[in-house]
Design an enzyme around this catalytic site. Sequence first.
Site, mmCIF file in Angstrom:
data_model
loop_
_atom_site.group_PDB
_atom_site.id
_atom_site.type_symbol
_atom_site.label_atom_id
_atom_site.label_comp_id
_atom_site.label_asym_id
_atom_site.label_seq_id
_atom_site.Cartn_x
_atom_site.Cartn_y
_atom_site.Cartn_z
ATOM 1 N N ASP A 1 49.329 -47.989 31.974
ATOM 2 C CA ASP A 1 50.214 -47.130 32.774
ATOM 3 C C ASP A 1 49.414 -46.181 33.639
ATOM 4 O O ASP A 1 49.875 -45.738 34.695
ATOM 5 C CB ASP A 1 51.168 -46.362 31.863
HETATM 6 O O1 MRU Z 1 57.679 -47.807 28.554
HETATM 7 P P1 MRU Z 1 57.369 -49.033 29.362
HETATM 8 O O2 MRU Z 1 58.056 -50.260 28.865
HETATM 9 O O3 MRU Z 1 57.544 -48.796 30.846
HETATM 10 O O4 MRU Z 1 55.819 -49.252 29.117
HETATM 11 C C1 MRU Z 1 55.174 -50.345 29.723
HETATM 12 C C2 MRU Z 1 53.742 -50.472 29.363
HETATM 13 O O5 MRU Z 1 53.181 -49.674 28.642
HETATM 14 C C3 MRU Z 1 52.982 -51.582 30.041
HETATM 15 O O6 MRU Z 1 51.989 -52.076 29.206
HETATM 16 C C4 MRU Z 1 52.330 -51.034 31.320
HETATM 17 O O7 MRU Z 1 53.284 -50.364 32.093
HETATM 18 C C5 MRU Z 1 51.712 -52.100 32.119
HETATM 19 S S1 MRU Z 1 52.907 -53.186 32.854
HETATM 20 C C6 MRU Z 1 52.031 -54.256 33.825
#
Ligand code: MRU
Length: 381
Positions: free
Chosen positions: A255
């Site tokens: 993220d």
């Molecule tokens: O809370 P989320 O589902 O948005 O978290 C997503 C993640 O942690 C993913 O691993 C990250 O965003 C990478 S997506 C290519």
Amino acid sequence: MTLQAIKYNDGKLSIIDQLRLPYVENYIPIHTSEEAWHAIKEMRVRGAPAIAIVAALALASELHKLLACDHIPLGAKEVQVFITEKLRYLLSSRPTAVNLGDAARKLNIVVADHAELPESTGRSVATALIRAAEEMLAKDIEDNKNIGAYGAKWIMANGLTVAKSKATILTHCNTGSLATSGYGTALGVIRALASANNLHHAYCTETRPYNQGSRLTAFELVHDDLPATLITDSMAAALLAKADANVDAIVVGADRVAGNGDTANKIGTYGLAVLAKYHGVKFLVAAPLTTIDLATKSGSEIIIEERPASEVTKVKGPLENNPTSQMQFETVHIAAKGINVWNPAFDVTPSALIDGIITEKGVVEKDAEGQFHLGDLFRAP
Ligand code: MRU
């Protein structure tokens, strides 16, 4: 058939409602920035790159509509202010993923540059934003394909635990077509290994409490007919200890990658990185440059989103014998009423535990002193 989580054509945006997956494939239209903000906050769309693309395209769709019915202000500066305010609002939806901030910064630059042109009008500024948002959609898919190719190549060259021609990969959360514009990052690496006939097996974690692994990654793996097995998060250590499972690498998304390589990703990622170190398994982060945040020097500066207790104490889904066509979902309590809950959506994996960061420009490894040099990725070749 390729799974398309974000559909966009000529100002018309719709997204697959991820809250209903894997049971119901339902697309919801997004007409405005406000609708996108709610879809992101409620996690109807999630995953760092997908959040950014949906926000940008929602604003593009809103401007499209204003242009079509001739409601766009005449002045270039007026439209610039409108866009900047909408982007600021969209940014307040979720704090940890940097891709949305990166998209907003780039779109603000495009709009500001355009508004400075002597011949610019409200219409031309709005059109410039629409074009830039559409380009982001196309570029993200292209970047993911390159991440997949570089990652697969690196794993075959450096990641296999014993001499063999196919890799076994463990992944966490959902990083596939549902989390990006298409193909995916960590899941893109798994897809690239499979297309080269180099994938022996993929394991995906359930990813409590939101179950992005069991609901979304498992859905994508089944959709693509890849050899795969679902485990609960607490089974990862046992899997790595199991000689015949022979996991070669753990590949996750991100993220936000800080300047020193510390990586915020879905809660549970840090634990997997510690396990990988103990078991001598490669630990790789797959992320486009839009996820790398040089302005954030280290992981301690990253704001970790905390989500509602109900995500931990309740689960939602269709009843076992309920036809999904009726789209009736039930909520079930799974924790003692009155218990306190801590629900951080992400954790930070220190760069010391990361063997490589797979980007669309190649795989970055640490130097002899154990430092990543991520700034080099942003310098012209
Ligand atoms: O809370 P989320 O589902 O948005 O978290 C997503 C993640 O942690 C993913 O691993 C990250 O965003 C990478 S997506 C290519």
